[in-house]
Scaffold this motif. Structure first.
Motif, PDB file in Angstrom:
ATOM      1  N   ASN A  44      15.877  11.098  -6.751  1.00 60.18           N
ATOM      2  CA  ASN A  44      15.680  10.571  -5.203  1.00 60.18           C
ATOM      3  C   ASN A  44      15.890  11.736  -4.396  1.00 60.18           C
ATOM      4  O   ASN A  44      15.895  11.669  -3.075  1.00 60.18           O
ATOM      5  CB  ASN A  44      16.772   9.511  -5.000  1.00 60.18           C
ATOM      6  CG  ASN A  44      16.767   8.855  -3.643  1.00 60.18           C
ATOM      7  OD1 ASN A  44      17.808   8.971  -2.969  1.00 60.18           O
ATOM      8  ND2 ASN A  44      15.829   8.004  -3.646  1.00 60.18           N
ATOM      9  N   VAL A 104      10.636  14.961   2.314  1.00 60.94           N
ATOM     10  CA  VAL A 104      11.698  14.396   1.405  1.00 60.94           C
ATOM     11  C   VAL A 104      11.905  12.846   1.761  1.00 60.94           C
ATOM     12  O   VAL A 104      12.134  12.279   0.970  1.00 60.94           O
ATOM     13  CB  VAL A 104      12.898  15.240   1.480  1.00 60.94           C
ATOM     14  CG1 VAL A 104      13.546  15.311   2.895  1.00 60.94           C
ATOM     15  CG2 VAL A 104      14.031  14.826   0.274  1.00 60.94           C
ATOM     16  N   CYS A 105      11.660  12.638   2.913  1.00 66.24           N
ATOM     17  CA  CYS A 105      12.141  10.942   3.515  1.00 66.24           C
ATOM     18  C   CYS A 105      11.109  10.322   2.865  1.00 66.24           C
ATOM     19  O   CYS A 105      11.298   9.170   2.602  1.00 66.24           O
ATOM     20  CB  CYS A 105      12.194  11.026   5.098  1.00 66.24           C
ATOM     21  SG  CYS A 105      13.632  12.023   5.749  1.00 66.24           S
ATOM     22  N   ARG A 144      11.601   9.827  -0.936  1.00 71.21           N
ATOM     23  CA  ARG A 144      12.631   8.786  -1.041  1.00 71.21           C
ATOM     24  C   ARG A 144      12.369   7.178  -1.239  1.00 71.21           C
ATOM     25  O   ARG A 144      12.971   6.527  -1.603  1.00 71.21           O
ATOM     26  CB  ARG A 144      13.684   9.097  -0.216  1.00 71.21           C
ATOM     27  CG  ARG A 144      14.569  10.380  -0.484  1.00 71.21           C
ATOM     28  CD  ARG A 144      15.852  10.386   0.230  1.00 71.21           C
ATOM     29  NE  ARG A 144      16.312  11.750  -0.231  1.00 71.21           N
ATOM     30  CZ  ARG A 144      17.113  12.637   0.861  1.00 71.21           C
ATOM     31  NH1 ARG A 144      17.024  12.408   1.914  1.00 71.21           N
ATOM     32  NH2 ARG A 144      17.543  13.845   0.154  1.00 71.21           N
ATOM     33  N   LYS A 145      11.534   7.075  -0.189  1.00 70.15           N
ATOM     34  CA  LYS A 145      10.760   5.616  -0.127  1.00 70.15           C
ATOM     35  C   LYS A 145      10.104   5.574  -1.452  1.00 70.15           C
ATOM     36  O   LYS A 145      10.081   4.375  -1.780  1.00 70.15           O
ATOM     37  CB  LYS A 145      10.013   5.178   1.198  1.00 70.15           C
ATOM     38  CG  LYS A 145      10.655   5.569   2.454  1.00 70.15           C
ATOM     39  CD  LYS A 145       9.671   5.590   3.523  1.00 70.15           C
ATOM     40  CE  LYS A 145      10.397   5.679   4.776  1.00 70.15           C
ATOM     41  NZ  LYS A 145       9.961   5.753   6.001  1.00 70.15           N
ATOM     42  N   TYR A 168      16.156   4.419  -4.753  1.00 70.70           N
ATOM     43  CA  TYR A 168      17.515   4.474  -5.509  1.00 70.70           C
ATOM     44  C   TYR A 168      18.429   3.383  -4.970  1.00 70.70           C
ATOM     45  O   TYR A 168      18.643   3.334  -4.107  1.00 70.70           O
ATOM     46  CB  TYR A 168      18.086   5.668  -5.260  1.00 70.70           C
ATOM     47  CG  TYR A 168      19.329   5.895  -5.880  1.00 70.70           C
ATOM     48  CD1 TYR A 168      19.640   5.627  -7.033  1.00 70.70           C
ATOM     49  CD2 TYR A 168      20.361   7.177  -5.310  1.00 70.70           C
ATOM     50  CE1 TYR A 168      20.869   6.037  -8.140  1.00 70.70           C
ATOM     51  CE2 TYR A 168      21.653   7.373  -6.248  1.00 70.70           C
ATOM     52  CZ  TYR A 168      21.667   6.815  -7.332  1.00 70.70           C
ATOM     53  OH  TYR A 168      22.732   7.335  -8.052  1.00 70.70           O
ATOM     54  N   LEU A 212      16.000  -2.338  -0.647  1.00 72.29           N
ATOM     55  CA  LEU A 212      15.194  -1.111  -1.286  1.00 72.29           C
ATOM     56  C   LEU A 212      13.706  -1.492  -1.562  1.00 72.29           C
ATOM     57  O   LEU A 212      12.789  -0.570  -1.164  1.00 72.29           O
ATOM     58  CB  LEU A 212      15.776  -0.948  -2.606  1.00 72.29           C
ATOM     59  CG  LEU A 212      15.194   0.062  -3.514  1.00 72.29           C
ATOM     60  CD1 LEU A 212      15.093   1.590  -2.837  1.00 72.29           C
ATOM     61  CD2 LEU A 212      15.990  -0.181  -4.795  1.00 72.29           C
ATOM     62  N   THR A 219      11.085  -0.693   1.215  1.00 68.99           N
ATOM     63  CA  THR A 219      10.483   0.720   1.295  1.00 68.99           C
ATOM     64  C   THR A 219       9.005   1.119   0.630  1.00 68.99           C
ATOM     65  O   THR A 219       8.702   1.976   0.392  1.00 68.99           O
ATOM     66  CB  THR A 219      11.331   1.851   0.952  1.00 68.99           C
ATOM     67  OG1 THR A 219      11.829   1.726  -0.423  1.00 68.99           O
ATOM     68  CG2 THR A 219      12.714   1.707   2.011  1.00 68.99           C
ATOM     69  N   LEU A 233      20.019   7.602   3.437  1.00 69.92           N
ATOM     70  CA  LEU A 233      19.188   8.988   3.028  1.00 69.92           C
ATOM     71  C   LEU A 233      18.367   8.375   1.932  1.00 69.92           C
ATOM     72  O   LEU A 233      17.011   8.685   2.054  1.00 69.92           O
ATOM     73  CB  LEU A 233      20.092  10.405   2.747  1.00 69.92           C
ATOM     74  CG  LEU A 233      20.910  10.888   3.699  1.00 69.92           C
ATOM     75  CD1 LEU A 233      21.680  11.870   3.027  1.00 69.92           C
ATOM     76  CD2 LEU A 233      19.977  11.502   4.720  1.00 69.92           C
ATOM     77  N   SER A 234      19.006   7.766   1.215  1.00 71.88           N
ATOM     78  CA  SER A 234      18.243   7.137  -0.024  1.00 71.88           C
ATOM     79  C   SER A 234      17.104   6.352   0.156  1.00 71.88           C
ATOM     80  O   SER A 234      16.207   6.107  -0.437  1.00 71.88           O
ATOM     81  CB  SER A 234      19.082   6.532  -1.049  1.00 71.88           C
ATOM     82  OG  SER A 234      19.308   5.430  -0.725  1.00 71.88           O
ATOM     83  N   LEU A 235      17.278   5.557   1.311  1.00 68.78           N
ATOM     84  CA  LEU A 235      16.234   4.856   1.891  1.00 68.78           C
ATOM     85  C   LEU A 235      15.248   5.346   2.875  1.00 68.78           C
ATOM     86  O   LEU A 235      14.152   4.665   3.293  1.00 68.78           O
ATOM     87  CB  LEU A 235      16.912   3.855   2.732  1.00 68.78           C
ATOM     88  CG  LEU A 235      17.784   2.650   1.864  1.00 68.78           C
ATOM     89  CD1 LEU A 235      18.610   1.716   2.892  1.00 68.78           C
ATOM     90  CD2 LEU A 235      16.769   1.565   1.171  1.00 68.78           C
ATOM     91  N   GLY A 236      15.212   6.725   2.632  1.00 65.26           N
ATOM     92  CA  GLY A 236      14.119   7.533   3.483  1.00 65.26           C
ATOM     93  C   GLY A 236      14.649   7.755   4.923  1.00 65.26           C
ATOM     94  O   GLY A 236      13.852   8.175   5.601  1.00 65.26           O
ATOM     95  N   LYS A 237      15.807   7.904   5.392  1.00 66.43           N
ATOM     96  CA  LYS A 237      16.113   7.949   6.644  1.00 66.43           C
ATOM     97  C   LYS A 237      16.454   9.563   6.715  1.00 66.43           C
ATOM     98  O   LYS A 237      17.018  10.034   5.780  1.00 66.43           O
ATOM     99  CB  LYS A 237      17.311   7.363   7.202  1.00 66.43           C
ATOM    100  CG  LYS A 237      16.946   5.639   7.195  1.00 66.43           C
ATOM    101  CD  LYS A 237      15.819   5.425   8.266  1.00 66.43           C
ATOM    102  CE  LYS A 237      15.427   4.001   8.074  1.00 66.43           C
ATOM    103  NZ  LYS A 237      14.505   3.650   8.970  1.00 66.43           N
TER     104      LYS A 237
END
Lengths: 237, 250
Positions: A52, A74-75, A78-79, A83, A145, A148, B158-162
């Motif tokens: 992630n 990176v953002c 992560r979508k 995680y 989750l 996303t 952060l883990s959700l893409g923010k």
């Protein structure tokens, strides 16, 4: 054979002088569920954090859809590689706010559909997150989750706080959604029975290294490595 | 009231003696602190009096600026004492205090609210820098402790893409509010609970109370802006240090 959606190659990570992960190489394919097993401190959660990109490896590379994960914004990455933490964290104040945090445009109907997927009633939409049980929080975090639209699900002991009946329904849901949405699901679990119930691939970590990997039943019933035999003796005796 | 001279200052030592007597009688054991504090404040203030006389006489813009810089650097040193876990805190706090203070004083001079003379700039600068120093210390401590104690919440976002900005926004706002809370509370109670320093000084010096009030209003607004700017700058520079360029919490 298909190309792997995710390929980890010779990945190591140190924190200070402590070796957390050492020379990890493994591939993950679409439409499959992988169980990562191992004793506490073996590096299971640390591995998920690298995927992630909450942390970066000290050496080695991680390839997602044919490209190094460092080459994606990176953002956005992560979508796509979502995680779910072992202990869910929900933002204040209502359940609905948690979905709006991810997507400001989401409608009540869309949230209701997501809640239905994790077996939560629509009427909870405006409930305060403080009133939810740990199990409900975990399911809300799971639904959040999914918003996303991940291709890979990283689930860190997602059922450790749930009672058996909810665990069973969530396991079933994980299996369904993995197949239906063509996902790749990587689950960290302490529970070998649960790993067998998922019935696919297993990776056994020991001391930050892969002790062995392959078909989950073979891995647990007739392990080849010393670490695997020790794990079987401790967890399945 | 006559302008106080050395006789009055010596007579006021009776107040110090009574404080020492109270400490001794009730065994509070701060006699030494009272004695050192009294001597130290006497020497510091006399020295500052001579220094101000010198600066006021020269009326050099460079000397005024140098004085403000020195005040800011001393203030940053005091604000830095409790700061941990960030790189170059002295540089960061000094810059923030100077930015907030100089911007405020500069704007007031440009708007001709005050005249750019040492007699006005130095005392007002001292007030602005002192308040900015406290705001910087409070804000920086709040943002570092909030981000670290809410690590799980920040990493969930952060883990959700923010982005790191979104993940830390709530803590950013709380930290800036913390820096401003003293002046905001002061503005609510000013004049009702206690008469503020600048106003008291003017009234004691024989000024018309209404003139003193007008100056005090300007002083309050000046401190408000300096504290707001300093808090935002110090929190912005600090929070950037707590994340990597890849939106990871350090």
């Amino acid at each position: 054979m298909d190309k792997p959606i995710l390929n980890i190659s010779h990945v190591s990570r140190n924190v200070g002088d402590i070796k957390i992960l050492s020379d990890i190489s493994v591939s993950f394919y679409q439409n499959k569920i992988y169980a990562i097993l191992g004793p506490s401190g073996s590096g299971k959660s640390s591995l998920l954090r690298l995927l992630n990109r909450l942390d970066d490896p000290g050496s080695g590379e991680i390839i997602y859809n044919g490209k190094n994960i460092n080459s994606y914004p990176v953002c956005e990455l992560r979508k796509k590689i979502g995680y779910l933490f072992q202990t869910p964290y929900l933002f204040e104040k209502t359940l609905k706010d948690n979905f709006l945090f991810v997507d400001k445009e989401i409608s009540d109907d869309q949230i209701a559909a997501l809640l239905e997927k994790v077996h939560l009633p629509q009427k909870m939409l405006d409930s305060s997150v403080e009133k939810l049980s740990v199990g409900e929080k975990q399911r809300v975090a799971f639904a959040r989750l999914l918003l996303t639209k991940p291709e890979i699900l990283l689930l860190d002991e997602p059922t450790s706080a749930l009672d058996p009946s909810i665990t069973e329904s969530l396991e079933k849901f994980i299996q369904e959604i993995t197949l239906k949405e063509n996902l790749t699901t990587i689950i960290v679990t302490h529970n070998p029975e649960q790993a067998i119930r998922f019935g696919q691939q297993g990776i056994l970590l020991s001391g930050g290294k892969i002790a062995e990997s392959g078909d989950i039943k073979s891995l647990l019933e007739s392990p080849q490595s010393d670490a695997g035999k020790r794990y079987k003796a401790r967890e399945l005796s | 009231m006559n302008n106080p001279g050395i006789t009055e200052v010596l007579l006021s030592l009776i107040l110090v003696a009574i404080s020492i007597a109270i400490s001794r009688f009730w065994k509070i054991e701060v006699e030494k602190d009272i004695a050192i504090g009294s001597i130290r404040s006497f020497i510091q203030l006399i020295a500052v009096g001579y220094a101000l006389n010198f600066i006021f006489d020269l009326e050099s813009i460079w000397l005024i600026l140098a004085t403000l810089v020195v005040m800011s650097l001393v203030g940053a040193q005091a604000a830095m004492n409790r700061v941990k876990k960030i790189n170059s805190p002295y540089l960061l706090i000094s810059f923030s205090i100077m930015f907030g203070s100089f911007f405020t004083i500069g704007l007031m001079a440009v708007l001709q609210i005050i005249t750019f003379e040492a007699r006005y700039i130095i005392p007002l600068g001292g007030m602005v820098i002192g308040n900015s120093m406290n705001a910087a210390a409070l804000s920086i401590n709040r943002i570092t402790s909030d981000i670290h104690s809410n690590r799980h919440a920040v990493e969930t976002a952060l883990s959700l893409g923010k982005s790191w900005r979104t993940a830390s926004l709530m803590y950013f706002r709380n930290a800036v509010t913390t820096g401003m809370i003293a002046i905001l509370n002061n503005m609510k109670t000013v004049g009702l609970v206690a008469l503020p320093g600048a106003m008291t000084g003017m009234i004691l010096a024989g000024a018309d109370p209404l003139d003193a009030v007008l100056l005090q209003i300007i002083v309050m607004y000046m401190i408000l802006m300096a504290v707001a700017v300093t808090s935002v700058v110090v929190v912005e520079l600090t929070v950037r240090q707590l994340f990597t360029p890849n939106h990871q919490l350090k």
